[in-house]
Every structure is written in C-alpha cells, then in structure tokens.
Design an enzyme around this catalytic site. Sequence first.
Site, short mmCIF file in Angstrom:
data_model
loop_
_atom_site.label_atom_id
_atom_site.label_comp_id
_atom_site.label_asym_id
_atom_site.label_seq_id
_atom_site.Cartn_x
_atom_site.Cartn_y
_atom_site.Cartn_z
N THR A 145 2.13 25.49 -20.31
CA THR A 145 2.56 25.34 -21.71
C THR A 145 4.07 25.10 -21.75
OG1 THR A 145 0.77 26.74 -22.50
CG2 THR A 145 2.66 26.48 -23.96
N LYS A 167 0.30 21.48 -21.60
CA LYS A 167 -0.08 21.83 -22.98
C LYS A 167 1.18 21.92 -23.84
CE LYS A 167 -2.73 25.31 -25.57
NZ LYS A 167 -1.70 25.71 -26.55
N TYR A 177 2.95 30.42 -18.96
CA TYR A 177 4.30 30.35 -19.50
C TYR A 177 5.24 30.57 -18.31
CZ TYR A 177 2.53 31.14 -24.28
OH TYR A 177 1.89 31.05 -25.49
N HIS A 203 1.00 24.20 -30.72
CA HIS A 203 0.90 25.64 -30.53
C HIS A 203 0.30 26.32 -31.75
CE1 HIS A 203 2.43 28.41 -27.31
NE2 HIS A 203 2.05 29.31 -28.20
N SER A 227 -4.47 33.58 -21.18
CA SER A 227 -3.04 33.40 -21.42
C SER A 227 -2.22 34.28 -20.48
CB SER A 227 -2.70 33.76 -22.86
OG SER A 227 -1.31 33.83 -23.07
#
Length: 409
Positions: free
Chosen positions: A185, A275, A159, A299, A135
């Site tokens: 995402t 995503k 992100y 999520h 992540s």
Amino acid sequence: MERRVPRPADLAPLMRFKRFEWDGRARRLAKAHRIADLRLIAKRRTPKGAFDYTDGAAEFELSLGRARRAFREIEFHPAILRDVSSVDTSVSILGGPSALPFGIAPTGFTRMMHAEGERAGASAAGAAGIPFSLSTVGTTSPEGVREANPDGRNWFQLYMQKDRDKSMGLVSRAADAGFDTLLVTVDVPVAGARLRDSYNGFTIPPQLTPSTVLNAIPRPEWWWNFLTTEPLAFASLSSWDGTIGELLDTLFDPTVDFDDLAWVRDQWPGKVVVKGIQTVEDAKRVMDVGVDGIVLSNHGGRQLDRAPVPFHLLPSVRSALGPDATIILDTGIMSGADVVAALAMGADFTLVGRAYLYGLMAGGREGVDRAIEILSTEIVRTMKLLGVASVAELNPGHVTQLRRLVPRD
C-alpha cells in the site's frame, strides 16, 4: 358473483404461520437483503467509536461519497435472448482461482469491530472460495489467519514502516504461512484526517468515559465479547496506547519511493501488487518496476479527501496499460451490481472492505457469510439480467458512466 361461507380446509393453506427462528443472530441476518441493511444492524450493535472508525472517512468524507455515487450513476445495457440458465462467476486472479470476482480487502483493527475479527473474515472467505487479505495493522497474526483459512488463498497487505526490519519480518512470516500475494500500500505517507475518530476520542484500546459507558449500555454483547476474549493484539506491534492516527503516523514511512518498491518486490516469493494507485502515470510507472498488478484505490476515502474516484479512473488506466495488465479496484463497492460494473469497465477483480465489516459487526462469522451471500446473489442476478453467462463476457458495452463531476475547461 356467488358467495359462500369459507370452510376451514380452504383457510388452512392461507393461515400458515412462519416458523419462528430461535437463534437471534440468524433471525436478524435473515432480514438483511442488502449490504445497507447489514450496515444498519451493525450500527445498532456496535459502539459508536468502533462503528464510526469503520463507517467514516477523511475530513468531509467527499471521496467516499463520490466513489459510492459513481457506482449509482451508471447505466446498464442488457442484451436479450441469451442463455443465462447457468452463470459462471469464477475468475483467475494473480495466478490462482476465485469463485467470485471479489475478495476481502485488508482492514485494520478488525477485532475492534467484532471479537471474531480476521478469523471470521478468513474462514468465511475460505468457505466461499475467495481471497482474504490481512492488514499490517490487523489484529490477528499471519499464522492465525492461516489457521482460520488453511486451504484458501491468503494475501498480506504491507505498510512499509520506518522500522524496515520489522516490516520485512512480517513479510517473512506471511510468506512462511503460505500467503501467496503481497499488497504493497503506497498512499499512506501520513495518516489521513479521520475526524470521526478525533471527535469520538477513539483510542486503541478503547478507553472508558461517561459517554462510552452510556453508549455501551444498549450494546452489552459487544462489550462482553471484547472483555472475555483474548486481549487485542496486532500483527505489526505488540501493544499500543493512544489514538489510531498517532499509531499510524508512528508506523508509516514517508520516505518510501520507487526504489523501495523494487526492493520489496525482490524480497517476496509470490505475486506483488501495488495498492493505492490514483493516476494513469503512476499506474504505468509501477508496472514498469515489474510488479504483477495494481489496485486502483483511494483507501476507501480515508486518506486524501477529494482524491480521484477509482471507478472513474478505471477506463483510462485500462487503456494505458493494455488488456494483459492485472487491475483490481476497490473503494465504494456496496453491491454486486457495483462489482459487475467494475468488471465491465475493465477491472479484473475487486476488493470489498466496509461491506465485509458491516457483516462482521452485524453477526460475526455468520454476518460475513451473509455479506458474501448478498453480493454473490446480486452479481448472479445482474449478470443474468445483462444477458451475460460468464465474467469474461462483460465488456464496456454493458455499462455507461453517467458523470456529474466533470473538469471545467
């Protein structure tokens, strides 16, 4: 019925004691036969703030509950008299192999759950032959993940931050470290209302209060590991001192649109997957941008509560995109049977987040190994009982979704 006095030789085979396991971690993990068992062990061994951050979801946690219930409310349709002496669980996904039809989802702040963090997940994934996802708010660098999983498949979850240069700097580092897939995402214009964290006053790094001290007393191993290993660091920023919600709102860029997605796609040398898809219309539109696949996900119920259940949405998205589109599914998966159901209903692959983290909290790297082992065993057993010898044989005829939540006319 004739009776006799039992002889010691007759009793000996019946009186053998199980060999005692001196390794406490191995002993407790051996007692876990479901992911739910790992969750209970994790809850006992992890401070409340870190456990609730993992276990919780947004607001009333309805989305998470519905997603898990959706997998429970299915009916399997087994075929009989099939040769299932050998079962092939391997798949090809996004241009590469996976020994199992699931990978490890990207999770944030992972070293908060256990000091071994992403390194444990990445090394366990490499040993199992499945992808590992890092992540943007992970607590290990892309280079550290590559070191832990040098020969396996590593994916990076992005992100898009308000600081675009910082975002693309991370993307470049992941590419240079050999990551082959980028998970963009898109369901995070702002952080969801993760109320357990608010009630717990959960901050990064953890702050000591009378309640956290009391909570720590029966969990000395977690605190010892946390205090005696390298300081908490992030893939996306050098330091932070505040709540998780404040951090995420600082990072997330609410202006990101389809043009930004196309731009990111052009920057990345490998596969690009979006995503956070939650409608058929968005699934079609992002595929039109030219990405390599999508992840149906809400999520983990951590953003918009009452969001669509990805498993319910799956058949409609598969029908709309056709058989050749790559569709991955996450949210709510807690067993190998859930994975099999998702594959039968049209998913090409699945991602597990909390299931992996429960294992991590329960026992570090060995706990992640145990979580993967449990899911793998359940997948093989479910496939055999369905009369299916390979993942490719799974189809919608093997599963019926039994829905309680249906729209009113």
